[in-house]
Design an enzyme around this catalytic site. Structure first.
Site, PDB file in Angstrom:
ATOM      1  N   HIS A 191       0.823  -1.217   0.000  1.00 56.79           N
ATOM      2  CA  HIS A 191       0.000   0.000   0.000  1.00 56.79           C
ATOM      3  C   HIS A 191       0.854   1.262   0.000  1.00 56.79           C
ATOM      4  CE1 HIS A 191      -4.011  -1.341   0.129  1.00 56.79           C
ATOM      5  NE2 HIS A 191      -3.884  -2.050   1.227  1.00 56.79           N
ATOM      6  N   ARG A 298     -11.695  -4.436 -13.939  1.00 55.49           N
ATOM      7  CA  ARG A 298     -11.587  -5.716 -13.226  1.00 55.49           C
ATOM      8  C   ARG A 298     -12.770  -5.802 -12.271  1.00 55.49           C
ATOM      9  NH1 ARG A 298      -5.728  -4.270 -13.340  1.00 55.49           N
ATOM     10  NH2 ARG A 298      -4.582  -6.048 -14.204  1.00 55.49           N
ATOM     11  N   ARG A 334     -14.590  -6.652 -17.940  1.00 52.31           N
ATOM     12  CA  ARG A 334     -14.174  -8.051 -17.992  1.00 52.31           C
ATOM     13  C   ARG A 334     -15.025  -8.853 -17.021  1.00 52.31           C
ATOM     14  NH1 ARG A 334      -8.270  -9.624 -16.043  1.00 52.31           N
ATOM     15  NH2 ARG A 334      -9.130  -9.177 -13.987  1.00 52.31           N
ATOM     16  N   GLU A 433      -4.392 -14.028 -22.986  1.00 51.57           N
ATOM     17  CA  GLU A 433      -3.459 -14.117 -21.862  1.00 51.57           C
ATOM     18  C   GLU A 433      -2.938 -15.541 -21.648  1.00 51.57           C
ATOM     19  OE1 GLU A 433      -5.441 -12.583 -18.374  1.00 51.57           O
ATOM     20  OE2 GLU A 433      -7.314 -13.572 -18.860  1.00 51.57           O
ATOM     21  N   ASN A 456       0.215  -9.673 -18.210  1.00 49.14           N
ATOM     22  CA  ASN A 456       0.600 -10.145 -16.862  1.00 49.14           C
ATOM     23  C   ASN A 456       0.530 -11.666 -16.812  1.00 49.14           C
ATOM     24  OD1 ASN A 456       0.514  -7.433 -16.450  1.00 49.14           O
ATOM     25  ND2 ASN A 456      -1.417  -7.452 -15.324  1.00 49.14           N
ATOM     26  N   ASP A 457      -0.576 -12.210 -17.291  1.00 48.37           N
ATOM     27  CA  ASP A 457      -0.689 -13.668 -17.315  1.00 48.37           C
ATOM     28  C   ASP A 457       0.063 -14.259 -18.500  1.00 48.37           C
ATOM     29  OD1 ASP A 457      -2.151 -14.601 -15.061  1.00 48.37           O
ATOM     30  OD2 ASP A 457      -3.892 -13.520 -15.832  1.00 48.37           O
ATOM     31  N   ARG A 467       3.829 -15.034 -11.604  1.00 49.80           N
ATOM     32  CA  ARG A 467       3.903 -13.574 -11.533  1.00 49.80           C
ATOM     33  C   ARG A 467       4.060 -13.052 -10.105  1.00 49.80           C
ATOM     34  NH1 ARG A 467      -2.130 -11.944 -13.704  1.00 49.80           N
ATOM     35  NH2 ARG A 467      -1.968 -10.041 -12.481  1.00 49.80           N
ATOM     36  N   CYS A 504      -3.865  -4.679 -22.174  1.00 50.95           N
ATOM     37  CA  CYS A 504      -4.259  -4.151 -20.867  1.00 50.95           C
ATOM     38  C   CYS A 504      -3.414  -4.702 -19.733  1.00 50.95           C
ATOM     39  CB  CYS A 504      -5.739  -4.402 -20.610  1.00 50.95           C
ATOM     40  SG  CYS A 504      -6.176  -6.146 -20.646  1.00 50.95           S
TER      41      CYS A 504
HETATM   42  C1  PEP Z   1      -3.315  -9.670 -17.421  1.00 55.14           C
HETATM   43  O1  PEP Z   1      -3.256 -10.867 -17.133  1.00 55.14           O
HETATM   44  O2  PEP Z   1      -2.441  -9.072 -18.063  1.00 55.14           O
HETATM   45  C2  PEP Z   1      -4.462  -8.866 -16.959  1.00 55.14           C
HETATM   46  C3  PEP Z   1      -4.592  -7.624 -17.374  1.00 55.14           C
HETATM   47  O3  PEP Z   1      -5.319  -9.444 -16.082  1.00 55.14           O
HETATM   48  P1  PEP Z   1      -5.019  -9.563 -14.509  1.00 55.14           P
HETATM   49  O4  PEP Z   1      -3.779  -8.781 -14.213  1.00 55.14           O
HETATM   50  O5  PEP Z   1      -6.220  -9.001 -13.826  1.00 55.14           O
HETATM   51  O6  PEP Z   1      -4.856 -11.024 -14.348  1.00 55.14           O
HETATM   52 MG    MG Z   2      -4.988 -11.881 -16.345  1.00 44.24          MG
END
Ligand code: PEP
Ligand code: MG
Length: 569
Positions: A191, A298, A334, A433, A456-457, A467, A504
């Site tokens: 935080h 999200r 989403r 992803e 990210n995924d 991750r 994203c």
């Molecule tokens: C991702 O996986 O890049 C994504 C945007 O979704 P999240 O980070 O919510 O898994």
């Molecule tokens: Mg994701």
């Protein structure tokens, strides 16, 4: 005095800062553990301490809301909630009576137990609550032992705050003009790091024991992007850092002034810049920062913040508000992405050996159609209040797309029968992803209206690097050519099918990568609000031809460091 000593930490809030070190020393509340004759007296002391803590936290909440907005202030609501939680302060009362021990001893023990329990949960969100409860527990102990917390008025403008660890309560008390902050412990997702980013204070966290070498009054240069801290720099190094700070300030001011304007490359290609939002509290900052829409809403927060499955009505209300706020610009919502690292206490999800490879997101929704359909109905009902695009997460094959669309059509038919109005045109898209989806994007694209790449995924699945696992963090980099090749493949499939492709994941907000991303052919980039002005500014300086050539070179590298060097040229 040793000069130019370089210490390494984690860059947690970007920007350069120079200032004088001031240690934020926390008094450790000292107490003995002993039995008491009169437990009721201890319960009264505890109750008085809780009241005082409530007053202090309410004041902090007010200050934080004024300086950082409601979204950042919300953490103090969590603190207040702990103080009236029967499982926390209620448990303390019970144990004082049962064990006949002093209030300090029981407060410390219950805080420790609860924070250990939260820290052991697999969910990052719940782990962060462990820090919150320690923050609240320390406050109660200071009050009970009559100790004074650190006095923030010792921090003069231009100070760099140095601490073992900073909690949100600490950061919220920073006076104006703090140059930067560094800590021994903490991560990018703490935080305190999020607050530093919101306040625009450069921060380096996780310096470890090296931080002990810093003394009050040392001159420090810190780079919140690279994580470098220079202690007592040589005059030339200080001069160079001041020059760079001046350039960065000019760039920031320029970017902010133009944030609300569209972004086009120097040769006229339009690239849309959207915001990622995680709750309704993020809307205001996204709009102020120049978001042209929402590229990823999200929806998990609706589920995580509740103690029950959110009803159709509760969801409809949230979706309506975000759609109205951005109308007529698109809002990509989403559908539920639960599982993986996001657990729901009331969902009673079975434990999985490999939760990220398990029953998460769309997979969970297919096996719980009643939960999924509640969300789809709420979305369809909200669609008349703005420009809704619906996005399904974790898609890996065509039949999943068809199944999700069928359920959506079922909900539409039900609502039509009930006489409820729904927008005619609602674009339906998917997140890319999972590597399988990127590799077969040419087969998926004809089935949908848009695709958005979740790096990210995609990065963790492509590189087989969790991750959230610090031990493999050195392997986890979305700039890896393997990930970029999948991005390229997805963009080409989108072009062929005539649909837009966005991104994203966090990579989209990495301004150093903007040119390469434009060169790979992305039509839209969606990121946290703070990154929008700079990314727009970078887009404006891009020449598409040069960007394409640069991205081709990036794709030919064999490791992410080489890609990042090319990106910096
Ligand atoms: C991702 O996986 O890049 C994504 C945007 O979704 P999240 O980070 O919510 O898994
Ligand atoms: Mg994701």
């Amino acid at each position: 005095m040793q000069t130019d000593q370089l210490l390494k930490g984690i860059g947690a809030a970007p920007g350069l800062a120079i200032g004088r070190a001031v240690w934020w020393r926390k008094e450790r509340p000292e107490f003995t553990v002993h039995t008491v004759e009169d437990p009721e007296r201890e319960v009264t002391r505890l109750k008085q301490a809780i009241e005082q803590a409530q007053e202090q936290i309410s004041r902090l909440r007010e200050t934080a809301a004024k300086r950082m907005g409601e979204s950042e202030a919300a953490v103090f609501d969590a603190h207040l909630a702990f103080l009236s939680d029967p499982a926390y302060t209620g448990e303390m009362e019970r144990r004082i009576r049962d064990e006949a021990k002093n209030a300090e001893a029981i407060c410390a023990a219950v805080t420790q137990e609860m924070s250990d329990m939260l820290a052991a949960l697999p969910d990052e969100y719940m782990q962060a609550r462990a820090d919150d409860i320690r923050d609240v527990g320390d406050r109660l102990l200071l009050i009970l032992t009559g100790r004074q917390p650190f006095d923030p008025s010792l921090l003069e403008p231009g100070s760099v705050v140095v601490a073992e660890e900073l909690t949100p309560s600490d950061t919220a008390q920073f006076p104006q003009g703090i140059a930067g902050m560094i800590t021994a412990r903490g991560s990018k997702t703490a935080h305190a790091a999020i607050m530093a980013r919101t306040l625009g204070i450069p921060a380096v966290l996780g310096l470890g024991q090296a931080i002990d070498q810093i003394q009050d009054g040392d001159t420090l240069i810190l780079d919140g992007t690279t994580g470098d801290v220079t202690r007592n720099p040589a005059p030339q190094a200080e001069q160079a850092a001041r020059e760079e700070m001046r350039r960065q300030r000019e760039r920031r001011e320029q970017a902010l002034a133009a944030a609300k304007e569209d972004a086009r490359t120097a040769d006229g290609k339009r690239v849309q810049v959207f915001a990622n939002i995680g709750s309704l509290n993020d809307i205001e900052l996204a709009l102020q920062s120049g978001a042209e829409g929402v590229g990823l809403f999200r929806t998990e927060f609706l589920y995580l913040e509740n103690d029950h499955w959110p009803t159709e009505e509760e969801q409809y209300e949230a979706y309506r508000r975000v759609l109205e706020a951005f109308n007529p610009n698109p809002v990509i919502i989403r559908t539920l992405d639960i599982g993986g690292d996001k657990d729901l206490p009331y969902a009673d999800l079975p434990k999985e050996e490999n939760p990220f490879l398990g029953h998460r997101a769309i997979r969970f929704c297919f096996s719980h159609p009643e939960i999924f359909k509640t969300q789809l109905r709420a979305l369809l009902r909200a669609s008349v209040h703005g420009t809704l695009w619906i996005m399904f997460p974790m898609i890996e094959n065509v039949s999943e797309i068809r199944q999700a669309k069928e359920l959506l059509a079922e909900c539409r038919a039900e609502l039509a029968k009930e006489g409820v109005q729904v927008a005619e045109e609602i674009p339906v898209g998917i997140m890319i992803e999972v590597p399988a989806a990127a590799v077969t994007a040419d087969l998926l694209a004809p089935e949908v209206d848009f695709m958005s790449i979740g790096t990210n995924d995609l990065t963790q699945y492509t590189l087989a690097a969790d991750r959230g696992n610090e031990q493999v963090a050195h392997l986890y980099d979305a700039a890896h050519p393997a990930v970029l090749r999948l991005v390229r493949q997805t963009c080409l499939a989108g072009k062929k099918a005539g649909i837009p492709v966005g991104m994203c994941g966090e990579l989209a907000g990495d301004a150093n990568m903007t040119e390469i991303l434009v060169g790979l052919g992305l039509d839209e980039l969606s990121m946290s609000a703070g990154a929008i002005p700079e990314v727009k500014e970078r887009i404006r300086s891009v020449q598409t031809g040069a960007a394409e050539a640069k991205s081709e070179r990036a794709l030919a590298q064999s490791d992410p460091d080489a890609v990042r060097r090319i990106a910096q040229e």
